[in-house]
Design a protein around this motif. Structure first.
Motif, PDB file in Angstrom:
ATOM      1  N   GLU A 104       0.911  -1.086  -0.049  1.00 54.61           N
ATOM      2  CA  GLU A 104       0.114  -0.139  -0.093  1.00 54.61           C
ATOM      3  C   GLU A 104       1.004   1.348   0.091  1.00 54.61           C
ATOM      4  O   GLU A 104       1.592   1.319   0.621  1.00 54.61           O
ATOM      5  CB  GLU A 104      -0.929  -0.016   1.294  1.00 54.61           C
ATOM      6  CG  GLU A 104      -2.087   1.080   1.193  1.00 54.61           C
ATOM      7  CD  GLU A 104      -2.946   0.967   2.347  1.00 54.61           C
ATOM      8  OE1 GLU A 104      -4.333   1.094   2.224  1.00 54.61           O
ATOM      9  OE2 GLU A 104      -2.549   0.633   3.414  1.00 54.61           O
ATOM     10  N   LYS A 105       0.220   2.383  -0.864  1.00 59.21           N
ATOM     11  CA  LYS A 105       1.197   3.526  -0.815  1.00 59.21           C
ATOM     12  C   LYS A 105       0.180   4.870  -0.551  1.00 59.21           C
ATOM     13  O   LYS A 105      -1.007   4.437  -0.739  1.00 59.21           O
ATOM     14  CB  LYS A 105       1.984   3.655  -2.171  1.00 59.21           C
ATOM     15  CG  LYS A 105       1.100   3.409  -3.285  1.00 59.21           C
ATOM     16  CD  LYS A 105       1.975   3.130  -4.765  1.00 59.21           C
ATOM     17  CE  LYS A 105       1.233   2.729  -5.880  1.00 59.21           C
ATOM     18  NZ  LYS A 105       1.401   1.232  -5.964  1.00 59.21           N
ATOM     19  N   ILE A 106       0.929   5.741  -0.279  1.00 65.41           N
ATOM     20  CA  ILE A 106      -0.063   7.056  -0.299  1.00 65.41           C
ATOM     21  C   ILE A 106       0.322   8.047  -1.560  1.00 65.41           C
ATOM     22  O   ILE A 106       1.475   8.196  -1.710  1.00 65.41           O
ATOM     23  CB  ILE A 106      -0.036   7.713   1.084  1.00 65.41           C
ATOM     24  CG1 ILE A 106      -0.769   8.911   1.275  1.00 65.41           C
ATOM     25  CG2 ILE A 106       1.783   8.040   1.430  1.00 65.41           C
ATOM     26  CD1 ILE A 106      -1.060   9.450   2.666  1.00 65.41           C
TER      27      ILE A 106
ATOM     28  N   LEU B  46      -6.406   1.803 -10.848  1.00 69.55           N
ATOM     29  CA  LEU B  46      -5.390   2.132  -9.878  1.00 69.55           C
ATOM     30  C   LEU B  46      -5.771   2.286  -8.395  1.00 69.55           C
ATOM     31  O   LEU B  46      -4.854   2.399  -7.443  1.00 69.55           O
ATOM     32  CB  LEU B  46      -4.289   2.740 -10.429  1.00 69.55           C
ATOM     33  CG  LEU B  46      -3.590   2.293 -11.851  1.00 69.55           C
ATOM     34  CD1 LEU B  46      -2.538   3.102 -12.264  1.00 69.55           C
ATOM     35  CD2 LEU B  46      -2.852   0.953 -11.242  1.00 69.55           C
ATOM     36  N   PHE B  47      -6.810   3.123  -8.117  1.00 71.48           N
ATOM     37  CA  PHE B  47      -7.189   3.400  -6.935  1.00 71.48           C
ATOM     38  C   PHE B  47      -8.087   2.364  -6.315  1.00 71.48           C
ATOM     39  O   PHE B  47      -9.034   2.795  -5.401  1.00 71.48           O
ATOM     40  CB  PHE B  47      -8.055   4.807  -7.220  1.00 71.48           C
ATOM     41  CG  PHE B  47      -6.969   5.689  -7.375  1.00 71.48           C
ATOM     42  CD1 PHE B  47      -5.753   6.089  -6.698  1.00 71.48           C
ATOM     43  CD2 PHE B  47      -6.927   6.211  -8.773  1.00 71.48           C
ATOM     44  CE1 PHE B  47      -4.761   6.997  -7.143  1.00 71.48           C
ATOM     45  CE2 PHE B  47      -6.140   7.285  -9.399  1.00 71.48           C
ATOM     46  CZ  PHE B  47      -5.005   7.497  -8.441  1.00 71.48           C
ATOM     47  N   ARG B  48      -8.209   0.978  -6.642  1.00 76.49           N
ATOM     48  CA  ARG B  48      -9.106   0.048  -5.969  1.00 76.49           C
ATOM     49  C   ARG B  48      -8.686   0.213  -4.400  1.00 76.49           C
ATOM     50  O   ARG B  48      -7.454   0.264  -4.065  1.00 76.49           O
ATOM     51  CB  ARG B  48      -8.787  -1.292  -6.401  1.00 76.49           C
ATOM     52  CG  ARG B  48      -9.511  -1.467  -7.760  1.00 76.49           C
ATOM     53  CD  ARG B  48      -9.265  -2.981  -8.397  1.00 76.49           C
ATOM     54  NE  ARG B  48      -9.513  -2.976  -9.707  1.00 76.49           N
ATOM     55  CZ  ARG B  48      -8.746  -3.323 -10.755  1.00 76.49           C
ATOM     56  NH1 ARG B  48      -7.464  -3.804 -10.285  1.00 76.49           N
ATOM     57  NH2 ARG B  48      -8.991  -3.419 -11.986  1.00 76.49           N
ATOM     58  N   PHE B  49      -9.600  -0.092  -3.539  1.00 77.74           N
ATOM     59  CA  PHE B  49      -9.406  -0.183  -2.142  1.00 77.74           C
ATOM     60  C   PHE B  49      -8.996   1.131  -1.732  1.00 77.74           C
ATOM     61  O   PHE B  49      -8.354   1.266  -0.753  1.00 77.74           O
ATOM     62  CB  PHE B  49      -8.389  -1.139  -1.843  1.00 77.74           C
ATOM     63  CG  PHE B  49      -9.004  -2.723  -1.955  1.00 77.74           C
ATOM     64  CD1 PHE B  49     -10.141  -3.111  -1.307  1.00 77.74           C
ATOM     65  CD2 PHE B  49      -8.263  -3.384  -3.055  1.00 77.74           C
ATOM     66  CE1 PHE B  49     -10.685  -4.280  -1.578  1.00 77.74           C
ATOM     67  CE2 PHE B  49      -8.852  -4.768  -3.244  1.00 77.74           C
ATOM     68  CZ  PHE B  49      -9.873  -5.052  -2.443  1.00 77.74           C
ATOM     69  N   ALA B  50      -8.995   2.288  -2.396  1.00 77.40           N
ATOM     70  CA  ALA B  50      -8.576   3.820  -1.939  1.00 77.40           C
ATOM     71  C   ALA B  50      -9.288   4.238  -0.765  1.00 77.40           C
ATOM     72  O   ALA B  50     -10.476   4.022  -0.637  1.00 77.40           O
ATOM     73  CB  ALA B  50      -8.657   4.847  -3.280  1.00 77.40           C
TER      74      ALA B  50
ATOM     75  N   HIS C 131      -3.737   3.691  -1.474  1.00 76.75           N
ATOM     76  CA  HIS C 131      -4.019   2.664  -2.673  1.00 76.75           C
ATOM     77  C   HIS C 131      -2.920   1.733  -2.769  1.00 76.75           C
ATOM     78  O   HIS C 131      -1.724   1.957  -2.104  1.00 76.75           O
ATOM     79  CB  HIS C 131      -4.508   3.409  -3.626  1.00 76.75           C
ATOM     80  CG  HIS C 131      -3.416   4.394  -4.463  1.00 76.75           C
ATOM     81  ND1 HIS C 131      -2.705   3.764  -5.583  1.00 76.75           N
ATOM     82  CD2 HIS C 131      -2.793   5.475  -4.093  1.00 76.75           C
ATOM     83  CE1 HIS C 131      -1.679   4.798  -5.695  1.00 76.75           C
ATOM     84  NE2 HIS C 131      -2.079   5.869  -5.146  1.00 76.75           N
ATOM     85  N   TYR C 132      -3.228   0.793  -3.802  1.00 76.87           N
ATOM     86  CA  TYR C 132      -2.358  -0.269  -4.043  1.00 76.87           C
ATOM     87  C   TYR C 132      -1.547  -0.024  -5.120  1.00 76.87           C
ATOM     88  O   TYR C 132      -1.919   0.502  -5.857  1.00 76.87           O
ATOM     89  CB  TYR C 132      -2.779  -1.810  -3.989  1.00 76.87           C
ATOM     90  CG  TYR C 132      -3.160  -1.957  -2.466  1.00 76.87           C
ATOM     91  CD1 TYR C 132      -2.342  -2.618  -1.349  1.00 76.87           C
ATOM     92  CD2 TYR C 132      -4.571  -1.942  -1.837  1.00 76.87           C
ATOM     93  CE1 TYR C 132      -2.626  -2.966  -0.181  1.00 76.87           C
ATOM     94  CE2 TYR C 132      -4.949  -2.213  -0.763  1.00 76.87           C
ATOM     95  CZ  TYR C 132      -4.036  -2.727   0.217  1.00 76.87           C
ATOM     96  OH  TYR C 132      -4.269  -2.923   1.559  1.00 76.87           O
TER      97      TYR C 132
END
Length: 194
Positions: free
Chosen positions: A47-49, A161-165, A193-194
């Motif tokens: 996970e990244k921000i 690219l923002f799934r589960f954001a 997000h991942y």
């Protein structure tokens, strides 16, 4: 009396068999629709921000508005426009000038949701059209107290690219034209997000 007891026992057993035959298959099916997944199955990395700064252009004037009224306020003399709803397809640009590079569009609606102050309910997707984020979205849903210098609203999800954001946005008005009603708002988006 014995016959009555046998009849009741028979009916009780029949009732229990009917209930158990209808309950057990439903329980078995219930277990089939949910299962645990390994993160690798969904190709979730670390996970990244990310931080984005975009300019949101709410254009209500002219021949091609990007924000249109779909519901008028209940009381036309209301100072808060309570009940008003605007549908939006607003440009998101790199800079405050509407002619600067288009990064995406804010699509959704906002409505005046307060009777005693000017607070909007914002429900919109930031649909990106630039670079590796092309086709990905971030969903913002929350309260926007218009006259506060900085307004914070949650990021409640996303796609691509923002799934589960998850995260938040901070909105600050860059310009507001009293004559036309057009506004430019700077959005700082902080999203995990991942």
């Amino acid at each position: 009396m014995a016959l009555l007891t046998q009849t009741l026992a028979y009916h009780l057993i029949t009732f229990l068999i009917l209930i158990s035959s209808t309950t057990f298959p439903a329980t078995a099916k219930t277990r089939d629709f949910v299962r645990s997944l390994d993160r690798k199955t969904l190709e979730l990395g670390k996970e990244k921000i990310s931080h984005f700064r975009v300019y949101w252009h709410d254009i209500v004037s002219g021949r091609a508005p990007t924000s249109v009224s779909v519901v008028q306020p209940y009381d036309k003399n209301s100072t808060t426009a309570f009940g008003m709803i605007q549908m939006i397809d607003n440009p998101l640009t790199e800079g405050p000038d509407v002619k600067s590079k288009l990064i995406g569009r804010a699509q959704g609606f906002y409505g005046s949701a307060a009777q005693e102050d000017v607070s909007l309910l914002m429900s919109m997707n930031f649909a990106f059209c630039e670079g590796k984020y092309n086709g990905s979205t971030i969903t913002v849903f929350g309260r926007n107290e218009v006259f506060n210098k900085v307004r914070e609203m949650p990021v409640i999800g996303g796609s691509g690219l923002f799934r589960f954001a998850r995260g938040y946005v901070q909105a600050s008005t860059h310009t507001f034209d009293l004559k036309t009603g057009d506004a430019v708002v700077m959005y700082n988006v902080y999203v995990m997000h991942y």
